[in-house]
Design a protein around this motif. Structure first.
Motif, mmCIF file in Angstrom:
data_model
loop_
_atom_site.group_PDB
_atom_site.id
_atom_site.type_symbol
_atom_site.label_atom_id
_atom_site.label_comp_id
_atom_site.label_asym_id
_atom_site.label_seq_id
_atom_site.Cartn_x
_atom_site.Cartn_y
_atom_site.Cartn_z
ATOM 1 N N TRP A 1 25.514 40.703 33.307
ATOM 2 C CA TRP A 1 26.613 41.679 33.220
ATOM 3 C C TRP A 1 26.314 42.777 34.214
ATOM 4 O O TRP A 1 25.188 43.323 34.176
ATOM 5 C CB TRP A 1 26.748 42.261 31.811
ATOM 6 C CG TRP A 1 27.484 43.573 31.810
ATOM 7 C CD1 TRP A 1 26.952 44.811 31.600
ATOM 8 C CD2 TRP A 1 28.875 43.778 32.068
ATOM 9 N NE1 TRP A 1 27.913 45.758 31.700
ATOM 10 C CE2 TRP A 1 29.107 45.152 31.992
ATOM 11 C CE3 TRP A 1 29.936 42.916 32.376
ATOM 12 C CZ2 TRP A 1 30.371 45.706 32.206
ATOM 13 C CZ3 TRP A 1 31.188 43.468 32.580
ATOM 14 C CH2 TRP A 1 31.393 44.846 32.484
ATOM 15 N N PRO A 2 27.250 43.196 35.087
ATOM 16 C CA PRO A 2 28.498 42.521 35.413
ATOM 17 C C PRO A 2 28.299 41.522 36.558
ATOM 18 O O PRO A 2 27.352 41.720 37.302
ATOM 19 C CB PRO A 2 29.380 43.677 35.879
ATOM 20 C CG PRO A 2 28.413 44.683 36.472
ATOM 21 C CD PRO A 2 27.115 44.506 35.744
ATOM 22 N N PRO A 3 29.173 40.505 36.699
ATOM 23 C CA PRO A 3 30.238 40.125 35.789
ATOM 24 C C PRO A 3 29.648 39.480 34.537
ATOM 25 O O PRO A 3 28.543 38.920 34.608
ATOM 26 C CB PRO A 3 31.047 39.100 36.597
ATOM 27 C CG PRO A 3 30.055 38.499 37.526
ATOM 28 C CD PRO A 3 29.061 39.569 37.846
ATOM 29 N N ALA A 4 30.341 39.550 33.425
ATOM 30 C CA ALA A 4 29.809 39.047 32.153
ATOM 31 C C ALA A 4 29.877 37.528 32.133
ATOM 32 O O ALA A 4 30.966 36.948 32.069
ATOM 33 C CB ALA A 4 30.582 39.639 30.992
ATOM 34 N N ILE B 1 37.106 42.731 29.158
ATOM 35 C CA ILE B 1 36.602 42.828 30.528
ATOM 36 C C ILE B 1 37.694 42.310 31.444
ATOM 37 O O ILE B 1 38.183 41.182 31.278
ATOM 38 C CB ILE B 1 35.309 42.025 30.716
ATOM 39 C CG1 ILE B 1 34.208 42.645 29.861
ATOM 40 C CG2 ILE B 1 34.900 41.993 32.185
ATOM 41 C CD1 ILE B 1 32.930 41.867 29.863
ATOM 42 N N ASP C 1 35.425 37.568 28.467
ATOM 43 C CA ASP C 1 36.482 38.565 28.679
ATOM 44 C C ASP C 1 36.792 39.404 27.443
ATOM 45 O O ASP C 1 37.501 40.397 27.540
ATOM 46 C CB ASP C 1 37.761 37.905 29.241
ATOM 47 C CG ASP C 1 38.240 36.740 28.396
ATOM 48 O OD1 ASP C 1 37.894 36.695 27.208
ATOM 49 O OD2 ASP C 1 38.965 35.880 28.923
ATOM 50 N N ASP D 1 35.724 42.671 36.081
ATOM 51 C CA ASP D 1 34.371 43.245 35.973
ATOM 52 C C ASP D 1 34.354 44.667 35.427
ATOM 53 O O ASP D 1 33.327 45.342 35.501
ATOM 54 C CB ASP D 1 33.629 43.211 37.318
ATOM 55 C CG ASP D 1 33.444 41.800 37.806
ATOM 56 O OD1 ASP D 1 33.659 40.871 37.005
ATOM 57 O OD2 ASP D 1 33.096 41.627 38.986
ATOM 58 N N ARG D 2 35.493 45.137 34.912
ATOM 59 C CA ARG D 2 35.505 46.471 34.295
ATOM 60 C C ARG D 2 35.649 46.315 32.786
ATOM 61 O O ARG D 2 36.502 45.578 32.311
ATOM 62 C CB ARG D 2 36.678 47.297 34.831
ATOM 63 C CG ARG D 2 36.344 48.005 36.142
ATOM 64 C CD ARG D 2 37.563 48.753 36.624
ATOM 65 N NE ARG D 2 38.027 49.717 35.607
ATOM 66 C CZ ARG D 2 37.571 50.957 35.488
ATOM 67 N NH1 ARG D 2 36.663 51.398 36.321
ATOM 68 N NH2 ARG D 2 38.017 51.763 34.549
ATOM 69 N N LEU D 3 34.759 47.013 32.068
ATOM 70 C CA LEU D 3 34.790 46.961 30.612
ATOM 71 C C LEU D 3 35.646 48.105 30.080
ATOM 72 O O LEU D 3 35.415 49.275 30.401
ATOM 73 C CB LEU D 3 33.355 47.083 30.073
ATOM 74 C CG LEU D 3 33.203 47.260 28.569
ATOM 75 C CD1 LEU D 3 33.719 46.049 27.807
ATOM 76 C CD2 LEU D 3 31.729 47.512 28.222
ATOM 77 N N THR E 1 31.705 52.298 25.316
ATOM 78 C CA THR E 1 31.269 51.510 26.483
ATOM 79 C C THR E 1 29.739 51.452 26.545
ATOM 80 O O THR E 1 29.154 50.385 26.754
ATOM 81 C CB THR E 1 31.850 52.130 27.780
ATOM 82 O OG1 THR E 1 33.256 52.153 27.644
ATOM 83 C CG2 THR E 1 31.461 51.338 29.007
ATOM 84 N N GLU F 1 27.600 48.075 26.284
ATOM 85 C CA GLU F 1 26.727 47.726 27.426
ATOM 86 C C GLU F 1 25.269 47.602 26.975
ATOM 87 O O GLU F 1 24.524 46.763 27.470
ATOM 88 C CB GLU F 1 26.871 48.753 28.540
ATOM 89 C CG GLU F 1 28.217 48.575 29.245
ATOM 90 C CD GLU F 1 28.254 49.200 30.608
ATOM 91 O OE1 GLU F 1 27.818 50.361 30.728
ATOM 92 O OE2 GLU F 1 28.731 48.516 31.548
#
Ligand SMILES: Cc1cc2nc3c(=O)[nH]c(=O)nc-3n(C[C@H](O)[C@H](O)[C@H](O)COP(=O)(O)O)c2cc1C
Length: 189
Positions: A53-56, A177, A157, A180-182, A6, A10
């Motif tokens: 990012w976030p959101p990507a 994604i 995504d 909004d969670r990777l 992660t 990121e």
């Protein structure tokens, strides 16, 4: 502490975000792949105008009469490729495209463009049409130019990041994604 997949992804995403503001950055020219209405893959280079990012979310600008806009109208799933020779870093992003035309988003971006930048979207001839003279750059009147200007957002995504290290060493991670969670993991290069 050891870097996680992660962290690795990121870090790559934040480099993409910074590249938007650095004119010389080689991550700023990205390749956008689409699928045409007849199912053929198509790819071309675009300037990355924004990356969050976030959101990507990636932002690019296009003439709405161009093939990429027609392709997105048929299939909104797209892929983006960014490669930095200086950072030896490849990012492959997948996502869903949305095109803003003649709306408040497009108007907001248009107001910040120079006349020179605006003229990239204002040719009389439709992009891709046959023309007799390659020097023919006749422009539409300024008020009509705006209607050809599109702001393209990609809601990212899927992500795949590859970094080339010394002596052929490669580090690769992939992720998704979701809301909004990777969710990411290391993968074999
Ligand atoms: C370095 C570079 C940057 C480019 N930037 C853009 C851009 O930001 N927007 C754009 O629509 N086309 C840009 N182009 C042109 C596209 O690559 C492409 O030729 C054009 O948009 C037509 O593509 P299409 O027919 O597949 O829609 C750029 C080309 C290069 C070489």
């Amino acid at each position: 502490m050891r870097e996680t997949a992660t962290d690795f992804i990121e870090d790559a995403l934040s480099r993409l975000g910074r590249a938007v503001r650095e004119h010389g950055s080689d991550l700023r020219n990205v390749q956008l792949a689409t699928v045409s209405a007849s199912g053929s893959p198509e790819i071309r280079t675009l300037v990355l105008r924004g990356f969050e990012w976030p959101p990507a979310q990636a932002e690019m600008h296009t003439d709405v009469r161009a093939a990429k806009a027609h392709a997105i109208a048929a299939t909104d799933r797209v892929a983006l490729l960014a490669w930095s020779a200086t950072e030896r870093l490849q990012l492959r992003l997948g996502g869903v495209a949305t095109l803003h035309v003649d709306d408040t988003v497009a108007r907001g971006r248009w107001k910040d463009l120079s006349d020179n930048a605006r003229s990239a979207y204002g040719s009389v001839a439709n992009p891709g049409d046959a023309i007799a003279d390659p020097e023919d750059r006749s422009l539409l009147p300024p008020d009509i130019q705006f209607r050809q200007f599109g702001v393209l957002f990609i809601a990212v995504d899927t992500i795949d990041v590859l970094r080339l290290g010394a002596e052929g060493r490669q580090t690769r991670a992939a992720g998704r994604i979701d809301r909004d969670r990777l969710q990411a993991g290391w993968v074999a290069a």
